[in-house]
Structures are given as structure tokens and as C-alpha cells.
Design an enzyme around this catalytic site. Structure first.
Site, PDB file in Angstrom:
ATOM      1  N   LYS A  31      33.420  47.989  24.250  1.00 46.94           N
ATOM      2  CA  LYS A  31      32.946  46.259  23.864  1.00 46.94           C
ATOM      3  C   LYS A  31      34.296  45.834  23.225  1.00 46.94           C
ATOM      4  CE  LYS A  31      28.134  47.198  25.202  1.00 46.94           C
ATOM      5  NZ  LYS A  31      26.700  47.734  24.870  1.00 46.94           N
ATOM      6  N   GLN A  75      23.429  47.574  19.607  1.00 50.53           N
ATOM      7  CA  GLN A  75      23.059  48.662  20.211  1.00 50.53           C
ATOM      8  C   GLN A  75      21.766  49.873  20.367  1.00 50.53           C
ATOM      9  OE1 GLN A  75      25.810  49.223  22.317  1.00 50.53           O
ATOM     10  NE2 GLN A  75      24.560  50.115  23.279  1.00 50.53           N
ATOM     11  N   ASP A  98      23.193  39.734  25.504  1.00 50.29           N
ATOM     12  CA  ASP A  98      22.078  40.783  25.946  1.00 50.29           C
ATOM     13  C   ASP A  98      20.828  40.509  26.433  1.00 50.29           C
ATOM     14  OD1 ASP A  98      23.969  43.801  25.223  1.00 50.29           O
ATOM     15  OD2 ASP A  98      22.442  44.293  24.201  1.00 50.29           O
TER      16      ASP A  98
END
Ligand code: NAD
Length: 262
Positions: A31, A75, A98
Site C-alpha cells: 500500500k 490493517q 476501507d
């Protein structure tokens, strides 16, 4: 990106990782690399596995207030002593790139969304690229997680697919998957989908990322055997994974635009 900079729009992604899970480390590095490649400012907070829930929330609260950070990502998975829901809820839904926050999940349900969750959105792009329209098609999603299966089913429904969600309690799975014109596998078990489960000419999307004992990355689909049955199929690695990252970049830029009212 150059145009956004000219307009004074600040695009920044903050990634929080807790603990030392090797797979999570790889995802976070990928990322960060994508941010560098397209010129998005990125920041990483790497906390030890003993970090407390409050420590993570304190960082999120600071990031929520910063105007140079448009996206915040924690994460997953988190160590067991940290409540995932509390963490997701702490992120401002406007910076939730997200799309896991309940506000964004609700918006996805109604179809009035700003962000789509990265993996299901990447899958939709891949289906579009295969030239196959979802409308009226039998779509089967294997897996019902909040981050992949459920939103995936909703996105297929938004495009007028006839959608079935299968899960660990589904009976006669093969009979259901055999009906699919579009089959999405998000199970987390290597070679789970075999050729006898796939209809001739189906589009098969493999979301799974599994590591074999030899350390090789494989998907949920038995690629070598299914590829001759399918009209189109995605490989692992190199299929859904890179699309997930591309959608994250898209969401981060979109968040920046929305925050700047541009
Ligand atoms: P999860 O463990 O939360 O969900 C797995 C789902 O599979 C569950 O809903 C379960 O009901 C279903 N399942 C389990 N056994 C089954 C069976 N025998 N028959 C039918 N269904 C069964 O996993 P997840 O977070 O949704 O991830 C799924 C896979 O996708 C994992 O391999 C994960 O690593 C991968 N993943 C990839 C990306 C990417 O960017 N490519 C992103 C997220 C997850």
C-alpha cells in the site's frame, strides 16, 4: 495528482499496523509503495502487538483531525485484545477509505455511497473488464465476511445480478456454484473451488490469498483445472490483490476531494 496539488487538495493516507503478522506487513508495504508510485503522501504507525486499544484510538483521533490526512486505514486482523469494531468506529467515516465504518456500510446498502470497500470494488472492475454484464446473471459469492462476501453480494445486486451467498453452513454447495455465471470465491482455503463446481463459460474471480506449506501464494480456486472451464478467471497472485490496492488509492483521492469540497 498534479491537478489536485495545483488545486491545493491534500491527499494523504495513514496506515496503522499492530503486531508483526508477516502477511499484514506485506500488504502494508504494498500500500505504501502504491502511494509512492502515484504521489500520495503516506504515513505508517507500526505498533507492537502489546499496544492497547486506547493507544490505537488515540492515534486515530489525532489523524481524524489532521487536514493533510484524507484516508485512515487500520490493517486487519488486530491482536485479540483489541476490539476491531471499536477501532473501525473510531475512524471518521469521511476518512474511512476501507469503507468498513457502519455509516459507509449503511450507505453501500442503500446505494448512496461515497466509498466502496476496496476488494469487492476491485472485483467489480475485473468483471467489467471481462466484458461481461452482471445484469440478470446468476452470481454466486462463496463467503459472507463483512469485508468481502457481504459487500460483494451487495455490489453485484446493485448491478442487477441475481445473487446467492454461500457460506460454511451451505448445503449442496456444488449445486449452487454450478449455476453461477459469475462466481466469486472468498473462502480462505487453497484450491477450494474445483472444476466440477464451475459452469462452462463462467467468470471466476478468486479473492483468496493462502500460503501453502512451501510458502507459495495460492488462491481459493484450483486455477490450473478451472481455467479450461471458465470463460475468464483471475490468477493469484496478480488478480484481485493489485485491484484492491488500486481501489484504495482511488478512495484516498476521493476522500481528499470530498474533504476539500472539490
Ligand atoms: P473470512 O475467514 O472472514 O470468511 C471466510 C468465509 O468463507 C466465511 O464467511 C465462511 O462462511 C466461508 N466458508 C468457510 N468454509 C466454507 C465452506 N466449506 N463452504 C462455504 N463457505 C465456507 O475471510 P475473508 O476475510 O472474507 O477473506 C477470504 C479470503 O480472501 C482469504 O483468503 C483472505 O486472505 C482473502 N482476502 C483477499 C483480499 C485481496 O485483496 N485479494 C482482501 C481480503 C481478503
Amino acid at each position: 495528482m498534479a491537478k489536485l496539488k495545483e488545486e491545493g487538495v491534500k491527499v494523504g493516507l495513514a496506515v496503522i499496523i499492530v503486531g508483526d503478522d508477516p502477511a499484514s506487513r506485506v500488504y502494508v508495504n504494498n500500500k505504501k509503495k502504491a502511494c509512492e508510485e502515484i504521489g500520495i503522501y503516506s504515513e505508517e504507525y507500526a505498533l507492537p502487538s502489546e499496544a492497547t486499544e486506547q493507544e490505537v484510538i488515540d492515534i486515530i483521533n489525532t489523524l481524524n483531525e489532521r487536514d493533510d490526512i484524507s484516508g485512515i486505514l487500520v490493517q486487519l486482523p488486530l491482536p485479540k485484545h483489541i476490539n476491531e469494531t471499536n477501532i473501525i468506529n473510531a475512524i471518521s467515516y469521511k476518512k474511512d477509505v476501507d469503507a468498513f465504518h457502519p455509516v459507509n456500510v449503511g450507505k453501500i446498502m442503500t446505494g448512496d455511497f461515497d466509498f466502496l470497500p476496496c476488494t469487492p470494488a476491485g472485483v467489480m472492475e475485473l468483471i467489467k473488464e471481462s466484458g461481461v454484464s452482471v445484469e440478470g446473471k446468476e452470481c454466486v459469492v462463496i463467503g459472507r465476511s463483512n469485508i468481502v462476501g457481504k459487500p460483494q453480494a451487495m455490489l453485484l445486486l446493485h448491478q442487477n445480478g441475481t445473487v446467492t451467498i454461500c457460506h460454511s453452513k451451505t448445503k449442496n454447495l456444488k449445486e449452487v456454484t454450478k449455476r453461477a455465471d459469475i462466481l466469486v470465491a472468498a473462502v480462505g482455503r487453497p484450491k477450494f473451488v474445483t472444476a466440477d463446481m464451475v459452469k462452462e463459460g463462467a467468470v471466476v474471480i478468486d479473492v483468496g490469498i493462502n500460503r501453502t506449506e512451501e510458502g507459495k501464494l495460492v488462491g481459493d480456486v484450483d486455477f490450473e483445472n478451472v481455467k479450461d472451464t471458465a470463460y475468464a478467471i483471475t490468477p493469484v497472485p496478480g488478480g484481485v490483490g493489485p485491484m484492491t490496492i488500486a481501489m484504495l488509492m482511488k478512495n484516498t483521492v476521493k476522500a481528499a476531494r470530498l474533504l476539500a469540497n472539490k
